[in-house]
Design an enzyme around this catalytic site. Structure first.
Site, mmCIF file in Angstrom:
data_model
loop_
_atom_site.group_PDB
_atom_site.id
_atom_site.type_symbol
_atom_site.label_atom_id
_atom_site.label_comp_id
_atom_site.label_asym_id
_atom_site.label_seq_id
_atom_site.Cartn_x
_atom_site.Cartn_y
_atom_site.Cartn_z
ATOM 1 N N ARG A 171 13.487 0.562 10.684
ATOM 2 C CA ARG A 171 14.260 -0.080 11.869
ATOM 3 C C ARG A 171 15.249 -1.082 11.216
ATOM 4 O O ARG A 171 15.288 -1.546 9.895
ATOM 5 C CB ARG A 171 13.452 -0.589 12.717
ATOM 6 N N ARG A 175 17.246 -10.026 11.497
ATOM 7 C CA ARG A 175 16.694 -10.986 12.711
ATOM 8 C C ARG A 175 17.897 -12.021 12.808
ATOM 9 O O ARG A 175 18.564 -12.468 12.202
ATOM 10 C CB ARG A 175 15.462 -11.668 12.319
ATOM 11 N N ARG A 247 3.177 5.353 -7.165
ATOM 12 C CA ARG A 247 3.373 4.109 -7.863
ATOM 13 C C ARG A 247 2.152 3.562 -8.179
ATOM 14 O O ARG A 247 1.194 3.337 -7.492
ATOM 15 C CB ARG A 247 4.713 3.502 -7.037
ATOM 16 N N ARG A 277 9.171 -8.538 -8.296
ATOM 17 C CA ARG A 277 8.870 -10.258 -8.044
ATOM 18 C C ARG A 277 7.862 -10.893 -8.493
ATOM 19 O O ARG A 277 7.283 -10.373 -9.354
ATOM 20 C CB ARG A 277 8.270 -9.887 -6.319
ATOM 21 N N GLU A 298 5.488 -8.693 -11.219
ATOM 22 C CA GLU A 298 5.101 -7.387 -10.848
ATOM 23 C C GLU A 298 6.199 -6.206 -11.427
ATOM 24 O O GLU A 298 7.100 -6.478 -11.104
ATOM 25 C CB GLU A 298 5.069 -7.135 -9.336
ATOM 26 N N TYR A 346 0.525 5.530 3.085
ATOM 27 C CA TYR A 346 0.563 4.027 3.407
ATOM 28 C C TYR A 346 -0.146 3.495 4.410
ATOM 29 O O TYR A 346 0.500 3.576 5.403
ATOM 30 C CB TYR A 346 1.868 3.569 2.742
ATOM 31 N N ASP A 348 -1.524 -0.265 6.087
ATOM 32 C CA ASP A 348 -1.971 -1.595 5.924
ATOM 33 C C ASP A 348 -3.376 -1.897 6.016
ATOM 34 O O ASP A 348 -4.152 -1.117 6.708
ATOM 35 C CB ASP A 348 -1.351 -2.488 6.859
#
Length: 379
Positions: A171, A175, A247, A277, A298, A346, A348
């Protein structure tokens, strides 16, 4: 029944608990020396900081039942993930919000002005985006794409954004207000004592036996009435059709006296910075105070045979191989494939728990009705 669950992460623990509560005997094995899978947390002996050993995990969900479930095994503390990114010599907030837009373009837009401006930046000529790059260019334009998406995505996935499906960028990642909370779910938090303590509490049932440092071998299945497999889907079949792509992450740890970066997660969007990061783990427990700090750079790369798989790639080229493994799984009985690795998706944490609860209920229903179980739990 005697049930074998391969993997002592969220899937194995939640399913095992539900089945044990229903009176079944559950043996849970894991090749690692700890429970929790990639959610494993532990105290650093030097600084006493709670470390997310395999990278940070922040719990967020809109699923009331899942939220109530995890809170029945751990005390969850309020936590908001406020991610920053260093790009082109400046620090910005992510996801892209009104502050990010105004800072990046040196403007003072109101929300409606910013929305109109970003729409002008997008490439309206891309009517049906096919790739990640086309999706980003269509909705945010070349400047924001270059600063916040292109370099980070290349480092994270190891390929050009032109090779990734548009669905990864599901999407418009913008914001038009000053909300810098990375997630938008109703419930967000962290277990006060870490995820490993929570999973140990889930596993604490007389009907559950946990054996760590115990790899699975095919002879084990003959001793059980059913197997729940949360390891890699292709690994169950000993990679007969080849290896599905994952990965993995390499971590470069360093300690710091004081506060290194002032936030838990700092992304690096520029391509000339090799890591994606830096995470500073004491900021994942803001209710604690620590003078010392533990940070990790990372680095993302393709997973080899001996690496811990993190993210399924699911590129178009792998679909044929994946379909062969799915067909093979559906052709055997007595095994249910669950979790991120077992279903090669994937997921969560909240979705993993939701699917584990559903898998346990589905299995118990099949047992009660005398029906065979499917290799993958029907959605």
């Amino acid at each position: 029944m005697n049930i074998l669950l391969v993997g002592a992460g969220l899937s194995g623990a939640v399913i095992g608990r539900k089945l044990a509560e229903a009176g079944h005997k559950c043996r849970i094995i894991d090749s690692r020396d700890h429970v929790g899978g990639n959610c494993h947390t532990e105290r650093d002996p030097e600084t006493n900081v709670m470390l997310h050993v395999y990278g940070p995990h922040i719990f967020h969900t809109d699923d009331q039942e899942v939220w109530d479930y995890v809170n029945s095994f751990a005390e969850f503390m309020p936590y908001r993930n406020r991610v920053k990114t260093t790009a082109q010599g400046k620090v910005f907030s992510l996801p892209i919000n009104l502050h990010t837009i105004n800072q990046f373009f040196d403007k003072t837009f109101r929300p409606d002005e910013a929305k109109a401006f970003i729409e002008e930046q997008g490439d309206a000529g891309i009517e049906d985006p096919k790739s990640f790059e086309e999706q980003a260019l269509r909705f945010v334009g070349p400047d924001l794409y270059e600063a916040f998406f292109r370099g980070y995505t290349e480092k994270q996935w190891g390929c050009s954004p032109t090779e990734l499906p548009a669905s990864i960028l599901k999407r418009l990642p913008v914001r038009f207000n000053y909300d810098d909370n990375y997630f938008f779910h109703k419930y967000q938090g962290m277990p006060r004592d870490g995820y490993t303590a929570m999973i140990e509490a889930i596993l604490d049932h007389p009907g559950i036996t946990v054996e760590l440092g115990t790899p699975y071998n095919s002879d084990m299945a003959d001793k059980f009435d059913h197997v729940f497999w949360s390891g890699p889907l292709d690994g169950y079949f000993e990679y007969e059709h080849g290896r599905l792509g994952y990965r993995t992450l390499d971590f470069k740890r360093f300690n710091y006296e004081g506060d290194y970066q002032g936030c838990a997660v700092m992304n690096y969007g520029d391509r000339d910075v090799p890591y994606t990061r830096v995470t500073e783990h004491k900021h994942f427990s803001p209710w604690e105070e620590h003078e010392g700090s533990v940070c990790y750079e990372e680095y993302s790369r393709a997973a080899g045979p001996d690496d811990i798989p993190y993210y399924p790639i699911r590129l178009v080229d792998e679909q044929a191989m994946l379909n062969m493994y799915i067909e093979k799984a559906e052709g055997i009985s007595g095994v249910t494939f669950v979790g991120r690795l077992g279903t090669y998706r994937y997921l969560d944490m909240d979705v993993t728990i939701r699917e584990a609860l559903d898998a346990a209920r589905y299995f118990l229903g099949c047992v009660t009705e005398g029906k065979p179980t499917a290799a993958f739990v029907p959605s």
